[in-house]
Write an enzyme that holds these catalytic residues in place. Structure first.
Site, PDB file in Angstrom:
ATOM      1  N   CYS A 187       0.799  -1.303   0.051  1.00  0.00           N
ATOM      2  CA  CYS A 187       0.029   0.049  -0.048  1.00  0.00           C
ATOM      3  C   CYS A 187       0.718   1.240   0.099  1.00  0.00           C
ATOM      4  CB  CYS A 187      -0.857   0.156   1.129  1.00  0.00           C
ATOM      5  SG  CYS A 187      -1.757  -1.405   1.246  1.00  0.00           S
ATOM      6  N   ARG A 208      15.487   2.062   2.742  1.00  0.00           N
ATOM      7  CA  ARG A 208      15.563   0.710   2.151  1.00  0.00           C
ATOM      8  C   ARG A 208      14.953  -0.475   2.829  1.00  0.00           C
ATOM      9  NH1 ARG A 208      20.659  -0.850   0.865  1.00  0.00           N
ATOM     10  NH2 ARG A 208      21.115   1.013  -0.468  1.00  0.00           N
TER      11      ARG A 208
HETATM   12  N1  LIG Z   1       2.832   6.998   5.639  1.00  0.00           N
HETATM   13  C1  LIG Z   1       2.849   5.659   5.394  1.00  0.00           C
HETATM   14  O1  LIG Z   1       1.936   5.161   4.858  1.00  0.00           O
HETATM   15  C2  LIG Z   1       3.493   4.972   6.181  1.00  0.00           C
HETATM   16  C3  LIG Z   1       4.724   5.263   6.776  1.00  0.00           C
HETATM   17  N2  LIG Z   1       5.699   4.718   7.630  1.00  0.00           N
HETATM   18  C4  LIG Z   1       6.448   5.440   8.339  1.00  0.00           C
HETATM   19  O2  LIG Z   1       7.751   5.394   7.625  1.00  0.00           O
HETATM   20  C5  LIG Z   1       9.078   5.569   8.226  1.00  0.00           C
HETATM   21  C6  LIG Z   1       9.837   4.276   8.056  1.00  0.00           C
HETATM   22  O3  LIG Z   1       9.234   3.085   8.103  1.00  0.00           O
HETATM   23  P1  LIG Z   1      10.072   1.846   7.902  1.00  0.00           P
HETATM   24  O4  LIG Z   1      10.472   1.672   6.691  1.00  0.00           O
HETATM   25  O5  LIG Z   1       8.965   0.604   8.346  1.00  0.00           O
HETATM   26  O6  LIG Z   1      11.333   1.969   8.904  1.00  0.00           O
HETATM   27  P2  LIG Z   1      12.512   0.664   9.163  1.00  0.00           P
HETATM   28  O7  LIG Z   1      13.154   1.193  10.336  1.00  0.00           O
HETATM   29  O8  LIG Z   1      12.291  -0.541   8.850  1.00  0.00           O
HETATM   30  O9  LIG Z   1      13.481   1.564   7.835  1.00  0.00           O
HETATM   31  C7  LIG Z   1      14.124   2.675   8.037  1.00  0.00           C
HETATM   32  C8  LIG Z   1      15.162   2.880   6.728  1.00  0.00           C
HETATM   33  O10 LIG Z   1      15.784   4.274   6.754  1.00  0.00           O
HETATM   34  C9  LIG Z   1      17.452   3.921   6.643  1.00  0.00           C
HETATM   35  N3  LIG Z   1      17.778   5.169   7.506  1.00  0.00           N
HETATM   36  C10 LIG Z   1      17.654   5.325   8.693  1.00  0.00           C
HETATM   37  N4  LIG Z   1      18.614   6.241   9.223  1.00  0.00           N
HETATM   38  C11 LIG Z   1      19.231   6.865   8.021  1.00  0.00           C
HETATM   39  C12 LIG Z   1      20.120   7.945   7.691  1.00  0.00           C
HETATM   40  N5  LIG Z   1      20.269   8.764   8.580  1.00  0.00           N
HETATM   41  N6  LIG Z   1      20.471   7.936   6.344  1.00  0.00           N
HETATM   42  C13 LIG Z   1      19.712   7.336   5.307  1.00  0.00           C
HETATM   43  N7  LIG Z   1      19.267   6.074   5.620  1.00  0.00           N
HETATM   44  C14 LIG Z   1      18.549   5.861   6.740  1.00  0.00           C
HETATM   45  C15 LIG Z   1      17.480   2.845   7.174  1.00  0.00           C
HETATM   46  O11 LIG Z   1      18.600   2.044   6.823  1.00  0.00           O
HETATM   47  C16 LIG Z   1      16.264   1.835   6.738  1.00  0.00           C
HETATM   48  O12 LIG Z   1      16.543   1.594   5.182  1.00  0.00           O
HETATM   49  C17 LIG Z   1       8.465   5.469   9.705  1.00  0.00           C
HETATM   50  O13 LIG Z   1       8.455   6.705  10.409  1.00  0.00           O
HETATM   51  C18 LIG Z   1       7.143   4.846   9.614  1.00  0.00           C
HETATM   52  O14 LIG Z   1       6.109   5.232  10.572  1.00  0.00           O
HETATM   53  C19 LIG Z   1       5.526   3.513   7.225  1.00  0.00           C
HETATM   54  C20 LIG Z   1       4.594   2.625   6.547  1.00  0.00           C
HETATM   55  C21 LIG Z   1       3.890   3.215   5.981  1.00  0.00           C
END
Ligand SMILES: NC(=O)C1=CN([C@@H]2O[C@H](COP(=O)(O)OP(=O)(O)OC[C@H]3O[C@@H](n4cnc5c(N)ncnc54)[C@H](O)[C@@H]3O)[C@@H](O)[C@H]2O)C=CC1
Ligand SMILES: Nc1nc(=O)c2c([nH]1)NC[C@@H]1CN(c3ccc(C(=O)N[C@@H](CCC(=O)O)C(=O)O)cc3)C=[N+]21
Length: 311
Positions: free
Chosen positions: A142, A177
């Protein structure tokens, strides 16, 4: 400053209207069950928004809370219940490979998030249909799908090009990623013809279909580039870093870039980015929920009539 700020509310309106009209006109009542087995506030919030949007569009949404050790049995029960058309599980549950196992316990027929291995495999391999007759589209995750819709809405997709190649010539930077959002998103965009710089905490990979889109599906290569190298090259910058202090360096962003944030934290400095971006989308959550419901109606149709007319 001539940056246009585009809100997810406006992007999702057409999909919400379409869903509402379809559901009403056909007199159907698709049912989505969400399983909450963690105490993550982001998951709880997401469940609340899902409930609200479902109520507006005529989808029956039931949130089932349970302990993580009961979850597997509860999913199996919902798989077997013909009154349930779609199932989603709020992740993380265990936060390790057991979550991957649970993704595959959800029946392919009811997986509204497209997280089952069959859908994941098809997405990475650019296989867009479940059947040879091309009557049943695969379910896409999604949030990545929602971001594709955002990019269509703001005109990054070029409708003059054939379907499947509409990002040819575009350079996109995706900062995240994860297996849930960033990696599938990079693959989807590259499959549609973009050159994608996929950034994570450890480095940058390039996803692309080669010069002239000679490949049928994307390939990945390692780079030694840094974020500051790829930002000035990117027509679109998409961020999903889950930390409050992370900010993209606006000074490195290409003048006139399209900037999209899907993290719950604001990864762009709101004022600085407006001086550079042509279009800024600060959040995408509402589009994500619309895609969740759209996937549900599609699965409802597959279960009840074997095919779907959902566009
Ligand atoms: N709006 C929406 O529909 C959705 C929003 N989210 C939000 O998106 C965010 C990420 O979620 P996930 O992907 O599940 O988190 P995750 O923690 O699994 O992945 C985070 C990613 O960001 C990268 N990252 C972290 N710090 C970094 C940096 N300083 N520089 C470059 N890359 C960096 C990591 O290496 C990893 O690939 C969260 O805030 C979550 O709540 C998640 C799913 C749906
Ligand atoms: N299986 C699974 N799939 C998910 O997609 C999933 C999950 N588990 N676990 C939790 C995270 C978190 N998440 C968000 C979704 C929408 C907003 C969202 O709607 N944000 C609003 C904020 C607006 C407001 O504050 O009203 C927006 O972007 O417009 C935020 C966060 C999905 N997640």
């Amino acid at each position: 400053m001539s940056c246009k700020v585009v809100l997810a509310q406006n992007i999702s309106a057409q999909y919400r209207d379409e869903l509402k009209n379809t559901i009403k006109a056909r007199g159907i009542r698709p049912k989505l069950v969400g399983f909450l087995a963690n105490d993550d506030p982001a998951a709880g919030k997401y469940a609340e928004w899902t409930a609200k949007t479902c109520a507006e569009t005529g989808v029956e949404f039931e949130l089932r809370k349970c302990s993580r050790n009961d979850l597997e049995d509860k999913i199996v029960e919902a798989n077997e219940d013909t009154n349930v058309h779609g199932i989603m599980v709020y992740y993380p549950v265990f936060g390790d490979r057991q979550d991957q196992y649970l993704q595959n316990v959800v029946s392919v027929a009811k997986d509204v998030e497209g997280l089952h291995h069959k859908y994941v495999y098809n997405m990475y391999h650019n296989i867009r249909f479940l059947d040879d007759a091309h009557a049943k589209k695969c379910i896409l995750p999604c949030t990545p799908l929602g971001i594709v819709k955002v990019m269509e809405y703001v005109g990054v997709y070029n409708p003059i090009l054939p379907y499947g190649n509409r990002l040819h010539g575009r350079v996109v930077c995706v900062i995240n990623r994860s297996e849930i959002v960033g990696r599938p998103l990079a693959a989807l965009l590259a499959n549609d013809g973009a050159k994608v710089y996929s950034v994570d905490i450890n480095g940058i990979q390039e996803f692309h279909r080669g010069v002239g889109l000679q490949l049928k599906r994307h390939e990945v290569s390692e780079t030694t580039l840094k974020v500051e190298d790829v930002l000035p090259l990117s027509d679109v910058v998409i961020t999903g870093v889950p930390t409050p202090n992370y900010k993209v360096d606006s000074s490195k962003i290409k003048d006139g870039a399209v900037c999209i944030n899907f993290s719950t934290f604001k990864n762009f400095d709101g004022e600085e980015i407006k001086k550079k971006a042509s279009i800024y989308v600060p959040a995408v959550g509402k589009v994500t929920v619309a895609m969740l419901e759209r996937n549900l109606v599609r699965l409802y149709d597959y279960q009840t009539q074997g095919t779907s007319t959902t566009a």
